[in-house]
Structures are given as structure tokens and as C-alpha cells.
Design a protein around this motif. Structure first.
Motif, PDB file in Angstrom:
ATOM      1  N   PRO A 276       0.900  -1.326  -0.100  1.00  0.00           N
ATOM      2  CA  PRO A 276       0.110  -0.111  -0.109  1.00  0.00           C
ATOM      3  C   PRO A 276       0.938   1.346  -0.029  1.00  0.00           C
ATOM      4  N   LEU A 277       0.576   2.008  -0.995  1.00  0.00           N
ATOM      5  CA  LEU A 277       1.186   3.463  -1.066  1.00  0.00           C
ATOM      6  C   LEU A 277       0.367   4.649  -1.407  1.00  0.00           C
ATOM      7  N   GLY A 278       0.363   5.570  -0.756  1.00  0.00           N
ATOM      8  CA  GLY A 278      -0.581   6.843  -1.179  1.00  0.00           C
ATOM      9  C   GLY A 278      -1.981   6.498  -1.670  1.00  0.00           C
ATOM     10  N   GLY A 279      -2.482   5.480  -0.941  1.00  0.00           N
ATOM     11  CA  GLY A 279      -3.948   5.162  -1.353  1.00  0.00           C
ATOM     12  C   GLY A 279      -4.102   4.301  -2.465  1.00  0.00           C
ATOM     13  N   ARG A 280      -2.850   3.943  -3.068  1.00  0.00           N
ATOM     14  CA  ARG A 280      -3.028   2.780  -4.037  1.00  0.00           C
ATOM     15  C   ARG A 280      -2.277   1.579  -3.805  1.00  0.00           C
ATOM     16  N   TYR A 281      -2.111   0.701  -4.641  1.00  0.00           N
ATOM     17  CA  TYR A 281      -1.162  -0.594  -4.242  1.00  0.00           C
ATOM     18  C   TYR A 281      -0.252  -0.698  -5.382  1.00  0.00           C
ATOM     19  N   TYR A 291       6.722  -4.766 -11.791  1.00  0.00           N
ATOM     20  CA  TYR A 291       5.481  -4.406 -10.705  1.00  0.00           C
ATOM     21  C   TYR A 291       4.493  -3.901 -11.463  1.00  0.00           C
ATOM     22  N   TRP A 292       3.143  -3.787 -11.051  1.00  0.00           N
ATOM     23  CA  TRP A 292       2.030  -3.088 -11.481  1.00  0.00           C
ATOM     24  C   TRP A 292       1.528  -2.193 -10.416  1.00  0.00           C
ATOM     25  N   ILE A 293       0.833  -1.160 -10.648  1.00  0.00           N
ATOM     26  CA  ILE A 293       0.393  -0.287  -9.827  1.00  0.00           C
ATOM     27  C   ILE A 293      -1.368  -0.271 -10.052  1.00  0.00           C
ATOM     28  N   GLY A 294      -2.220  -0.480  -9.067  1.00  0.00           N
ATOM     29  CA  GLY A 294      -3.514  -0.626  -9.210  1.00  0.00           C
ATOM     30  C   GLY A 294      -4.425  -0.635  -8.107  1.00  0.00           C
ATOM     31  N   HIS A 295      -5.502  -1.363  -7.921  1.00  0.00           N
ATOM     32  CA  HIS A 295      -6.354  -1.374  -6.835  1.00  0.00           C
ATOM     33  C   HIS A 295      -6.480  -2.571  -6.124  1.00  0.00           C
ATOM     34  N   ARG A 336       8.123   3.999   3.620  1.00  0.00           N
ATOM     35  CA  ARG A 336       8.416   2.639   3.264  1.00  0.00           C
ATOM     36  C   ARG A 336       9.681   2.598   2.453  1.00  0.00           C
ATOM     37  N   ILE A 337      10.570   1.328   3.077  1.00  0.00           N
ATOM     38  CA  ILE A 337      11.724   1.162   2.758  1.00  0.00           C
ATOM     39  C   ILE A 337      12.008  -0.241   1.995  1.00  0.00           C
ATOM     40  N   MET A 338      12.718  -0.256   0.816  1.00  0.00           N
ATOM     41  CA  MET A 338      12.788  -1.538   0.260  1.00  0.00           C
ATOM     42  C   MET A 338      14.222  -1.980   0.452  1.00  0.00           C
ATOM     43  N   HIS A 339      14.670  -3.116   0.557  1.00  0.00           N
ATOM     44  CA  HIS A 339      15.856  -3.664   0.644  1.00  0.00           C
ATOM     45  C   HIS A 339      15.919  -4.508  -0.649  1.00  0.00           C
ATOM     46  N   GLY A 340      16.974  -4.813  -0.780  1.00  0.00           N
ATOM     47  CA  GLY A 340      17.128  -6.034  -2.239  1.00  0.00           C
ATOM     48  C   GLY A 340      18.502  -6.568  -2.272  1.00  0.00           C
ATOM     49  N   TRP A 341      18.568  -7.659  -2.893  1.00  0.00           N
ATOM     50  CA  TRP A 341      19.675  -8.763  -3.088  1.00  0.00           C
ATOM     51  C   TRP A 341      20.314  -8.228  -4.318  1.00  0.00           C
ATOM     52  N   ILE A 366      10.527   4.127  -1.078  1.00  0.00           N
ATOM     53  CA  ILE A 366       9.861   4.003  -2.304  1.00  0.00           C
ATOM     54  C   ILE A 366       8.370   4.589  -2.112  1.00  0.00           C
ATOM     55  N   SER A 367       7.775   5.168  -3.369  1.00  0.00           N
ATOM     56  CA  SER A 367       6.604   5.894  -3.194  1.00  0.00           C
ATOM     57  C   SER A 367       6.075   5.610  -4.630  1.00  0.00           C
ATOM     58  N   ILE A 368       4.770   6.059  -4.768  1.00  0.00           N
ATOM     59  CA  ILE A 368       4.148   6.310  -6.262  1.00  0.00           C
ATOM     60  C   ILE A 368       4.278   7.696  -6.502  1.00  0.00           C
ATOM     61  N   LYS A 369       4.852   7.934  -7.599  1.00  0.00           N
ATOM     62  CA  LYS A 369       4.833   9.312  -8.274  1.00  0.00           C
ATOM     63  C   LYS A 369       4.991   9.180  -9.753  1.00  0.00           C
ATOM     64  N   ASP A 370       4.163  10.100 -10.328  1.00  0.00           N
ATOM     65  CA  ASP A 370       3.983  10.086 -11.826  1.00  0.00           C
ATOM     66  C   ASP A 370       3.226   8.763 -12.264  1.00  0.00           C
ATOM     67  N   ASN A 371       2.529   8.174 -11.523  1.00  0.00           N
ATOM     68  CA  ASN A 371       2.048   6.970 -11.890  1.00  0.00           C
ATOM     69  C   ASN A 371       2.834   5.749 -12.030  1.00  0.00           C
ATOM     70  N   ARG A 372       3.841   5.693 -11.290  1.00  0.00           N
ATOM     71  CA  ARG A 372       4.844   4.644 -11.138  1.00  0.00           C
ATOM     72  C   ARG A 372       5.486   4.317  -9.845  1.00  0.00           C
TER      73      ARG A 372
END
Length: 523
Positions: A276-281, A291-295, A336-341, A366-372
Motif C-alpha cells: 500500500p502506497l499513497g492510497g493505491r497498491y 511491478y504493477w500499480i492498481g487497486h 516505506r523502505i525497500m531492501h534488495g539482493w 519507495i513511493s508512487i509518483k507520476d503513476n509509477r
């Protein structure tokens, strides 16, 4: 967090009972190369001797000594990207912020003695490190070893949660031959020692092709716990699936459904995350890094994508974990913080240096900005900067790289802005020699940028300036452009420390550049 920084070596040896260790132990790398005692490091042997201790002071001191030894003896070893103390690491597991501390668990294969007295990689464990600031880490004892009938082939990936004020975790117990179990673990002492029990049996798998447990995300909806587990559908052709399970008590789990049936991408999904980020997923899966952004409809338990597939990172990167949330956002808001390998692989061998492989990327906000999905390196890392240098405007002639002689090094942070004009590509050559042979970080005339042959989409218009935010850290590179990232290995000769700017096809302009040398995160 350096609580053992002032512990003397004499006190450490006495506490750990390590007198005579160098006489008692030989040294053997993963590759079965036997080193005599004249080339083996006391730090390596000491760390291996205490690998199963649960004493934080002893473990932390031994691990830090080993890390500092590596930094002095191995030119490929990153100094501000997280690695294991030695040996193999991969997925970040259960990163969590709790009571003002950041806990990072991770897939780890410590070196242990086999029945012949030779060193070898253990079955998969969970390593553990703790930090006050996401920059300076303290190694804590190995959190989980594969020591039950349900996880004897390895403690595989999962995540953590806070329940009744304690750290709990859910992970995959691997028994080989496609046999897995869902395991619940918890700590009564703040994360030093853990108890465990099996809570999801292999017989509960969604279908014969999909395991009962694989790379679980965990969250809570009201009074109900949810797990999202990777796998696939049963029908042919099989499709990747993200199986939702629910429980009231963390012990009894009921399968619900695949939450993303409309997404057709690959025949098996690891690492499913619904963020969940900024009211979307944001929905992410480990089949590549899409990844995909959506509902997300929680009542019907279904995710509907509203954007096309995009990529988290197209470089040497996998196994993202966006589970960590802290309160360090603007005005104390959630972040929200994303770790990665970082799949940089095994570095070239160095005489006398034991085996290690892989690292983690810089933690990303990480966040949602400009629809991504928008990714930024954590700002806390700026505390490692020193020796600031600036370069004014430079015109880049066709195929004639400009030597930026005032900036040299194998551990740098660089922010560079380019006017691409009509060039086909422009950018930087880092870790270079005098002949301009090095790693090329570039942006092209369209919407692509990358490192060497690995490219991602930066979503800029052709006439927009391009800002490249580059992290050079010995054996690893990261570059960020307009909220997008690419990671790449960088195993070049140690004496390649020069920096160049270049343009290809026609002229371009380096509008300006700022750089810093970076300190070690291990002191």
C-alpha cells in the motif's frame, strides 16, 4: 550501533574462550584451497569458531573484526553496501523497524566444519544485523539455523511482524524435493534467540505444482493475519500465482485464493508483495523484477492492475523486500523502505581471502509518483560523505571522453547532470584506467539509461536534462535516474579509479557534477 567498539581483543578472547584458536583450526575456503597459518587471518578463524554463539557482544566483536579485515585485504569488497560477514548471502528477510531499531534478517550460509574437518557452506540460515540509522550495522548472532524436521534443508525466505510486543516471523522450511512447510518463529528476548514451530503442512499446498509456503509477505487486516505466498496455478499452461492465506492466531492458516488472476506473467512467482502506497497498491513479483500499480479489493481479495508492467531494477538485482516501514518521513510520517539482493556474484579470487558472494542494494525509500514506483536511496547514507568536489560545465565532443581528474576513487557518490542535445548516448565512465577503460553509465537519446548492457526506462522526454545519481562501491554500482534504478557488478582491477564524462554520436554537455568520497559503514 557500535556497543562493542570498546571491547578489547584480550577481553574478547577471554569471554569467548578462544585461547589457542590458531593452533586448533586450519582454514579451508569454499573452493577447497588450503591456506597455511601464515596466510590465514585470525579474524576469519575466530569468527568461524564462535559462529553459533548467542552472545551478542562476542558475535558482534568477531564479525566486526572480520569485516574490517576484509576491507583491508579484499579490493572487491563493498564498504557501504551490506554484505554477510563472509560466505554467501541472498534475500533480505523480515526487515523491520521496532522500538527505534532497524532489524535486518537475511539468507546466509555461514562456513561450518564438515565431518572431515573441512570448511563448507552450511545449509541456509537467517543472518541478523541491527542498526540505529540504516547505515551503521551491528551483527547479531545467526537468528535461525536449520535444526528441525521441517526445515533441515534450509531456513528459506519469509518476513517478520510485531505481535504482543515481540518480533515474530513466518518463513519457508525447506526439506528438499519440493517439500516445504510454513514455519512460525518468535523471540522472547528482543531478537537474540528464537523459538519455532510448524504451522503450515506440506499437505496443505494449493495444488501439486505450488508449495504450501514460499517467500511470504505478512500483514494484518483488522483482527486477521494475512500471508501472500508465491507459487503457480494448477491448470495448463500454468501461470504464476500469489496465494492469499488468512489466520486469526498465526498458527492456523486457511487458503483463500490467487489475488492476481488477471496478470499473465511467467509460470511461477516468487516474492509476491502487495504494497500500500499513497492510497493505491503496488504489486511486485519475483519473476524478473516486474511491478504493477492498481487497486486491491480486500473484500473480494483481488488486485486489478491499472498500469502496464514495469521493472523495479533491470540490473544485477533480485529479491526485493519492501516490508519495512518507519516513522522517518516528512513530519514524522510513515516511510516505506525497500531492501534488495544485489546479485553481483562471486568476485575474482584474492590470495588468502576467503569466499564471499553477493551483497544488498542500498535501502531505497519507495513511493508512487507520476503513476509509477519511485525509488530514492535513503538520505541517511549522506553521513558517509567527505571530500566534496565539484565540476563546472564541460562540453563533451564527439567520442572524446573528458578526464575529470580531480575526482578519483573506488568508493564514491556522484550526482551528474547532462544536456543530451542530439547525442546518441552520454554519461560517465567510472572505475576507469588512463585509457578510458571502465564501467559506462549512460543515458541515450530516447528514454533509456543504464550501466554497460543493462538498461531501464527513465520516463524523461527527449529534450529533458538527465540527472544521474551514481554510487560506486568497489565491486558494486548503483545508478538512479528520475526515480528508476539499475544495479551492476563492478569487478575491475583495483587500480582503476579514474572518472571520465563522455558523449557519443554528436556533442553533449555535462551541465555540472558533484561528488564525494564515501567512508566505510563498518568504521
Amino acid at each position: 550501533m557500535n556497543i562493542n567498539k570498546n571491547l578489547s581483543r584480550r577481553d574478547f578472547v577471554k569471554m569467548a574462550g578462544l585461547g589457542g584458536i590458531t593452533a586448533a583450526y586450519g582454514f579451508n575456503s569454499m573452493d577447497s584451497v588450503l591456506f597455511g597459518m601464515e596466510s590465514a587471518s585470525d579474524a576469519v578463524l575466530t569468527y568461524r569458531k564462535i559462529i553459533k554463539t548467542k552472545d551478542v557482544k562476542i558475535y558482534s566483536y568477531a564479525a566486526r573484526s572480520l569485516r574490517q579485515w576484509f576491507l583491508k585485504n579484499d579490493p572487491y569488497r563493498p564498504i557501504y553496501h551490506f554484505t554477510g560477514p563472509e560466505s554467501w548471502i541472498n534475500d533480505p528477510n523480515g526487515p523491520i523497524y521496532h522500538k527505534g531499531k532497524y532489524h535486518l534478517f537475511y539468507q546466509f550460509d555461514p562456513q561450518v566444519l564438515d565431518e572431515r574437518g573441512h570448511w563448507k557452506r552450511s545449509k541456509r540460515c537467517w543472518g541478523h544485523a541491527v542498526s540505529d540509522d540504516l547505515v551503521y550495522w551491528e551483527d547479531w548472532p545467526v537468528a535461525l539455523w536449520p535444526d528441525t524436521q521441517y526445515d533441515y534443508n534450509g531456513i528459506y525466505s519469509g518476513n517478520t511482524l510485531i505481535h504482543k510486543g515481540k518480533i515474530y516471523g513466518l518463513y519457508t522450511g525447506n526439506c528438499g524435493k519440493r517439500e516445504t512447510y510454513g514455519m512460525l518463529t518468535w523471540s522472547d528476548d528482543g531478537g537474540v534467540t528464537f523459538k519455532k514451530k510448524m504451522v503450515m503442512h506440506n499437505d496443505q499446498r494449493p495444488n501439486k505444482h505450488s508449495p504450501v509456503h514460499w517467500d511470504a509477505q505478512v500483514w494484518k487486516e483488522g483482527d486477521t493475519w494475512c500471508q501472500l505466498i508465491g507459487g503457480c496455478t494448477n491448470e495448463e499452461p500454468r501461470q504464476g500465482a500469489a496465494w492469499l492465506w488468512k489466520s486469526k492466531d498465526l498458527a492456523n492458516w486457511t487458503l483463500q485464493k490467487n489475488i492476481a488472476p488477471s496478470i499473465k506473467h511467467g509460470d511461477y512467482w516468487e516474492l509476491p508483495y502487495l504494497v500500500p502506497l499513497g492510497g493505491r497498491y503496488v504489486f511486485m513479483v519475483g519473476a524478473g523484477n516486474p511491478y504493477w500499480i492498481g487497486h486491491y479489493d480486500a473484500e473480494n481479495m483481488e488486485f486489478t492492475p491499472e498500469t502496464p508492467r514495469r521493472d523495479v531494477d533491470t540490473g544485477h538485482y533480485y529479491s526485493f523486500n519492501p516490508q519495512m516501514v518507519d516513522d522517518k518521513g516528512p513530519n514524522g510520517s510513515e516511510r516505506r523502505i525497500m531492501h534488495g539482493w544485489a546479485k553481483i556474484g562471486k568476485p575474482p579470487s584474492v590470495d588468502g581471502v576467503p569466499y564471499w558472494e553477493s551483497a544488498h542494494s542500498i535501502p531505497r525509500v519507495i513511493s508512487i509518483k507520476d503513476n509509477r514506483l519511485w525509488q530514492d536511496p535513503i538520505p541517511e547514507l549522506q553521513c558517509l560523505r567527505y571530500g566534496n568536489k565539484k565540476i563546472e560545465k564541460q562540453f563533451l565532443l564527439v567520442d572524446k571522453a573528458v578526464h575529470l581528474q580531480s575526482i578519483r576513487g573506488d568508493a564514491l557518490e556522484i550526482i551528474a547532470s547532462f544536456d543530451r542535445q542530439a547525442s546518441t548516448r552520454c554519461g560517465l565512465i567510472v572505475r576507469a584506467n588512463a585509457e578510458k577503460e571502465g564501467m559506462r553509465i549512460w543515458a541515450d537519446s530516447g528514454n533509456r539509461f543504464g550501466i554497460e548492457g543493462r538498461a531501464n526506462t527513465h520516463f524523461l522526454n527527449p529534450k529533458d536534462p538527465v540527472d544521474l545519481h551514481v554510487f560506486v562501491d568497489r565491486g558494486i554500482l548503483e545508478v538512479y535516474c528520475n526515480g528508476v534504478a539499475v544495479t551492476h557488478k563492478c569487478f575491475v582491477p583495483a587500480d582503476r579509479i579514474e572518472l571520465f564524462a563522455f558523449g557519443e554520436g554528436t556533442e553533449a554537455t555535462l551541465k555540472g557534477l558533484e561528488a564525494w568520497t564515501m567512508r566505510s559503514m563498518w568504521g
